[in-house]
Design an enzyme around this catalytic site. Structure first.
Site, PDB file in Angstrom:
ATOM      1  N   CYS A  89      -9.947  -8.048  -4.405  1.00 18.34           N
ATOM      2  CA  CYS A  89      -9.241  -6.763  -4.476  1.00 18.34           C
ATOM      3  C   CYS A  89      -9.825  -5.821  -5.522  1.00 18.34           C
ATOM      4  CB  CYS A  89      -7.759  -6.985  -4.752  1.00 18.34           C
ATOM      5  SG  CYS A  89      -6.920  -7.928  -3.462  1.00 18.34           S
ATOM      6  N   HIS A 345      -2.798  -0.806   0.210  1.00 13.87           N
ATOM      7  CA  HIS A 345      -3.822  -1.514  -0.568  1.00 13.87           C
ATOM      8  C   HIS A 345      -5.000  -1.831   0.346  1.00 13.87           C
ATOM      9  CE1 HIS A 345      -5.913  -4.268  -3.053  1.00 13.87           C
ATOM     10  NE2 HIS A 345      -5.150  -5.343  -2.928  1.00 13.87           N
ATOM     11  N   CYS A 375      -5.358  -7.285 -10.108  1.00 11.62           N
ATOM     12  CA  CYS A 375      -5.377  -8.736  -9.895  1.00 11.62           C
ATOM     13  C   CYS A 375      -6.273  -9.037  -8.701  1.00 11.62           C
ATOM     14  CB  CYS A 375      -3.969  -9.266  -9.668  1.00 11.62           C
ATOM     15  SG  CYS A 375      -3.084  -8.562  -8.265  1.00 11.62           S
TER      16      CYS A 375
END
Length: 389
Positions: A89, A345, A375
């Site tokens: 990510c 996201h 994260c």
């Protein structure tokens, strides 16, 4: 050491899975944000030394080196090189940090950090699942199994573990999720995203339209509605409503040297103040931004109270809540324009996406320092601290 400057930061508005951006090939979508940072700065595109693009699911339409494919789908000349990286990510946040390091080392002067993810066209997990289904095996090796016997590395389970460890009930996560939607809706209605969003033309039953509004925002969100969404695990606290939304999108940040500012008449928006990346427990996985932030602040000689705004990726509501609890940060300064729970996201695109929002929010509010953290799968975390100019 030379200074790295951000001179432009843009993103597309998010598209829901199968939604308004489903018709865009990811390389073309990424090409549009590359065009935008070049056009907005007015730089001669031949001066761009490199494009570093984050992308998590590098399969199908995002394979074949999607960073280079994005350059070839853009108006940039063929002479502009590109590379694609995966730090889960944090991929495009790491792209941004690599770009800054290239500039700070003196080896390059103009670098575009970018990210792309079409989670509609290349579904999350598909790059592993298809190989497993074909009998070619999965990512966990015998060496990993020996070190972590019987453990399934899962971000969902990590989010549950973070919630349990830090004592968050489902109601707290749901309330946080509601606030994300409220802030995103208010920011949209106030025009806070207008400067950072690159319009994409889409085909609809009503004809061509410009996609300029994040599709995932629930402008009429209520706590009751969020609370009614079923649990993903019986006895747990995580639901689809208090987790980030699957999203299609692309984003880009141009980072340059002081010499490039002079040579090309560029105006800096911010300077890179600190770059940090850390690794921690791969099982709880999503807790690492807490400790990475501690390290970044110490290295930068700053306290959490010196930071005017924070962007902490809302992979799951338990992550920013744990981060707030650990750091003692002001909750009024975090994700002030909403986060991934409302805005989506898009995995590899989220790092530079958050930076586009952070730079513009600092300018809008007159802040000086901004901190961004993410994260990441494998128990990793990036932290980037910028100083608005």
């Amino acid at each position: 050491m030379p200074t790295a400057y951000i001179v432009e930061a843009v993103r597309t508005a998010g598209g829901k899975r199968g939604g308004r951006l489903a018709g865009w090939h990811p390389a073309d979508m990424a090409g549009q944000v590359l065009n935008a940072v070049a056009d907005r700065t007015g730089i001669d595109p031949r001066a761009i030394d490199d494009v570093i693009m984050g992308c998590v699911s590098q399969g199908g339409q995002q394979t074949g080196q999607v960073g280079r494919n994005a350059v070839l789908a853009s108006r940039l000349p063929e002479s502009v090189p590109a590379v694609t990286i995966d730090r889960q990510c944090g991929s495009s946040q790491q792209a941004m940090q690599f770009a800054a390091q290239a500039v700070m080392s003196g080896t390059q002067d103009v670098v575009i950090a970018a990210g792309v993810e079409s989670m509609t066209r290349v579904p999350m997990g598909s790059t592993a699942m298809l190989y497993v289904q074909a009998g070619l095996g999965g990512p966990k090796s015998p060496g990993q199994e020996a070190r972590y016997p019987g453990i399934e590395f899962s971000q969902f389970m990590g989010a549950e573990m973070v919630a349990r460890k830090h004592g968050f009930a489902k109601d707290e996560l749901d309330r946080y999720a509601l606030e994300s939607h409220r802030r995103a809706a208010a920011a949209t209605q106030a025009g806070a995203f207008e400067n950072e969003i690159v319009a994409l033309t889409i085909e609809t039953p009503e004809g061509e339209q410009s996609h300029v509004t994040d599709e995932g925002i629930r402008f009429d969100a209520t706590l009751e509605g969020i609370a009614s969404v079923k649990l993903l695990q019986e006895g747990g606290v995580i639901t689809a409503a208090n987790a980030s939304q699957i999203c299609d999108g692309a984003s880009a940040v141009m980072i340059v040297s002081e010499q490039a500012l002079k040579d090309h008449g560029l105006t800096p928006l911010a300077r890179i103040h600190n770059l940090t990346v850390t690794g921690g427990d791969p099982v709880i996985m999503l807790e690492e931004p807490l400790f990475a932030t501690d390290k970044a602040l110490k290295r930068a000689g700053l306290s959490i109270n010196d930071i005017d705004l924070y962007e902490v990726n809302e992979a799951f509501a338990s992550v920013p809540l744990a981060w707030l609890k650990h750091t003692g940060a002001d909750p009024e300064k975090i994700n002030v324009h909403g986060g991934a729970i409302a805005l989506g996201h898009p995995l590899g695109a989220s790092g530079t996406k958050l930076m586009a929002t952070l730079v513009n929010a600092l300018k809008r509010r007159g802040g000086k320092y901004g901190l961004q953290t993410m994260c990441e799968g494998g128990g990793l975390a990036n932290v980037t601290i910028i100083e608005r100019l």
